[in-house]
Design an enzyme around this catalytic site. Structure first.
Site, PDB file in Angstrom:
ATOM      1  CE1 TYR A  61      -3.759  -1.640   0.153  1.00  0.00           C
ATOM      2  CE2 TYR A  61      -3.089  -3.571   1.681  1.00  0.00           C
ATOM      3  CZ  TYR A  61      -3.940  -2.926   1.044  1.00  0.00           C
ATOM      4  OH  TYR A  61      -4.775  -4.241   1.277  1.00  0.00           O
ATOM      5  CG  HIS A 121      -6.840   5.076   0.707  1.00  0.00           C
ATOM      6  ND1 HIS A 121      -7.567   5.753   1.425  1.00  0.00           N
ATOM      7  CD2 HIS A 121      -7.536   3.861   1.328  1.00  0.00           C
ATOM      8  CE1 HIS A 121      -8.798   5.476   2.011  1.00  0.00           C
ATOM      9  NE2 HIS A 121      -8.909   4.198   2.026  1.00  0.00           N
ATOM     10  CE1 TYR A 156      -4.314  -3.935   5.910  1.00  0.00           C
ATOM     11  CE2 TYR A 156      -4.877  -5.089   7.179  1.00  0.00           C
ATOM     12  CZ  TYR A 156      -4.011  -5.074   6.287  1.00  0.00           C
ATOM     13  OH  TYR A 156      -2.662  -5.701   5.878  1.00  0.00           O
ATOM     14  CG  ASN A 196     -11.841   0.527   5.807  1.00  0.00           C
ATOM     15  OD1 ASN A 196     -11.887   0.957   4.856  1.00  0.00           O
ATOM     16  ND2 ASN A 196     -12.561  -0.521   5.568  1.00  0.00           N
ATOM     17  CG  ASN A 211     -15.328   3.145   4.853  1.00  0.00           C
ATOM     18  OD1 ASN A 211     -16.321   3.760   4.728  1.00  0.00           O
ATOM     19  ND2 ASN A 211     -15.244   1.688   4.054  1.00  0.00           N
TER      20      ASN A 211
END
EC number: 3.1.1.29
Length: 193
Positions: free
Chosen positions: A21, A26, A72, A74, A120
């Site tokens: 990631y 993000h 994570y 969320n 989120n």
């Protein structure tokens, strides 16, 4: 924090852990947190009670905590709320740095509260803090092209043309966070927007 505050502040860069990631849209909040760490000449250490990477610094004599949740996106709320409680930082002194689909690529905006816009990570933080009344440094990533799912778009790396601009945008966002900490929201918005 409309005017400058003197109490502790918590700056949270949002992102997802893991090398897969690292260069995604993000994770732009993590990039800003890394720049802030470089500027204060310190490195992150694991804060076990919160589940976040954390460094403590001083900015003009004010205690500033810079964090990157190890959960994570969320699930960002739990470590953010744990840090705020542990260091007695009220939600009004929490600054969340995050990617924003509803801003054009490269735009940097400051605001307090408001909706989560389908983000989120913000939804998790609002729930854990039991308020939306925290500060946000929003970094525009633009909308996905065509009919691409926004959830897929944010987890993709920046396009080649965008990658060249990302370091400058991240520096600008770090400047915005420092300005917000120094002069408060209203004055920072007047200078930036």
């Amino acid at each position: 924090m409309t005017g400058p505050s003197t109490g502790p502040a918590l700056v949270v860069g949002l992102g997802n852990p893991g090398s897969e990631y690292e260069r995604t849209r993000h994770n732009v909040g993590f990039l800003v947190a890394d720049v802030l760490a470089e500027r204060v000449g310190d490195r992150f250490a694991v804060h076990k009670k919160s589940g976040a990477d954390l460094l403590q610094a001083r900015l003009d004599g004010r205690q500033v905590l810079i964090a990157k949740p190890r959960s994570y996106m969320n699930l960002s709320g739990r470590p953010v709320a744990a840090l705020a409680r542990f260091f007695s930082v009220p939600p009004t002194e929490v600054i969340v740095v995050h990617d924003e689909l509803d801003l054009p690529f490269g735009a940097v905006r400051l605001k307090r509260g408001g909706g989560e816009g389908g983000h989120n990570g913000l939804r998790s933080i609002s729930s854990a803090l039991t308020t939306k009344d925290y500060l946000r440094t929003r970094i525009g990533i633009g909308r996905p092209p065509g009919r691409q799912d926004p959830a897929d778009f944010v987890l993709k790396p920046f396009a080649a043309a965008e990658r060249k601009e990302v370091p400058v945008i991240v520096e600008q966002a770090a400047d915005a966070v420092e300005l917000l900490l120094r002069v408060g929201l209203e004055a920072a918005q007047n200078q930036l927007h």
